[in-house]
Design a protein around this motif. Structure first.
Motif, PDB file in Angstrom:
ATOM      1  N   ILE A 193      -0.040 -69.990 -22.627  1.00 37.23           N
ATOM      2  CA  ILE A 193       1.059 -70.720 -23.265  1.00 37.23           C
ATOM      3  C   ILE A 193       2.226 -69.761 -23.445  1.00 37.23           C
ATOM      4  N   PRO A 196       4.023 -70.349 -27.896  1.00 41.52           N
ATOM      5  CA  PRO A 196       3.049 -71.084 -28.726  1.00 41.52           C
ATOM      6  C   PRO A 196       3.690 -71.912 -29.840  1.00 41.52           C
ATOM      7  N   ARG A 200       2.723 -75.856 -31.286  1.00 43.77           N
ATOM      8  CA  ARG A 200       2.039 -75.893 -32.590  1.00 43.77           C
ATOM      9  C   ARG A 200       2.279 -77.228 -33.291  1.00 43.77           C
ATOM     10  N   CYS A 223      -6.364 -73.747 -24.112  1.00 45.37           N
ATOM     11  CA  CYS A 223      -5.176 -72.920 -24.270  1.00 45.37           C
ATOM     12  C   CYS A 223      -4.201 -73.545 -25.282  1.00 45.37           C
ATOM     13  N   SER A 227      -3.215 -72.417 -29.261  1.00 40.57           N
ATOM     14  CA  SER A 227      -1.831 -72.181 -29.697  1.00 40.57           C
ATOM     15  C   SER A 227      -1.426 -73.136 -30.807  1.00 40.57           C
TER      16      SER A 227
END
Ligand SMILES: [Zn+2]
Ligand SMILES: [Zn+2]
Length: 241
Positions: A193, A196, A200, A223, A227
């Protein structure tokens, strides 16, 4: 009769015959690559679905499909519109490997119809994310087939997409000829990522052209989850039985 400019344009995009059986058919709808006979040979993915990956469960009274029982998937759930067999297999092959990028309209329509038919809540997603290609593969092919599908879905459902958050950090062998176990090893650590903080707390729908073992989608989902993505689901036009 003189065709309108728009019809003329569509003729340039779409061949005048059915892309699979080559018959000329006046019954063929505009922006549609198949004659009605070929269209009938494409099979919908039907319930009962595996609640995790949407694979048809058949008559066996199982809570999940064999693949999901053997390997825990990192995505929350997945939706696949049709069965990857016969003519659809050929179509996806042409879309991916033979530069037939106009098939994005038809393949996206399968997903849209499936979503409407089963009243799936696509509005819950904040972001659509295509499975990325490694840069050398992208240069060879000239396009990312998953991104083409993502862009069409984004327009239809008015959900933004991002093709730069999830990136491919290592070239992987094409999964086509690999065994189930090899697919999982091959795809390990393939994604990263980039930012991130952009994923989120987001509900993300991953878009790919095909679901087989779920290895690619699950690795990408892992992944995104690491994140901080809130929900990660997957949508594809086709799934293997
Ligand atoms: Zn045909
Ligand atoms: Zn499953």
């Amino acid at each position: 009769m003189i065709k309108s400019l728009f019809e003329g344009f569509l003729d340039l995009v779409y061949p005048p015959h059915c892309i699979l059986c080559k018959t000329n058919s006046s019954a063929r709808l505009p922006r549609h690559p198949l004659c009605p006979q070929c269209q009938h040979q494409i099979s919908w993915n039907t319930p009962p679905f595996c609640p995790k990956c949407s694979r048809h469960l058949g008559s066996a009274q199982r809570a999940r499909c064999r693949d999901c029982q053997q390997t825990p998937m990192h995505f929350d759930f997945a939706w696949s519109a049709c069965l990857y067999q016969d003519l659809l297999r050929t179509l996806i092959h042409k879309f991916k490997y033979e530069q037939k990028t106009y098939l994005r309209f038809f393949l996206t329509q399968l997903m849209i119809d499936f979503i409407h038919r089963h009243e799936l809540d696509i509005a819950q997603f904040d972001l659509l994310v295509p499975i990325p290609l490694f840069p050398t593969r992208l240069r060879e092919r000239g396009y990312n087939q998953s991104l083409l599908l993502t862009q069409q879905l984004s327009k239809t459902f008015n959900i933004p997409y991002a093709d730069h958050h999830l990136i491919r950090v290592r070239p992987t062998e094409t999964q086509t000829h690999l065994s189930r176990k090899e697919r999982w090893t091959n795809i390990e650590h393939a994604f990263k990522i980039k930012a991130p903080w952009k994923v989120r707390g987001q509900s993300i729908l991953i878009i790919d052209d095909l679901m087989t073992t779920g290895a690619t989608a699950s690795t990408a989902a892992q992944c995104l989850k690491q994140s901080g993505a809130k929900t990660v689901a997957v949508l594809t036009p086709a799934i293997t039985l």
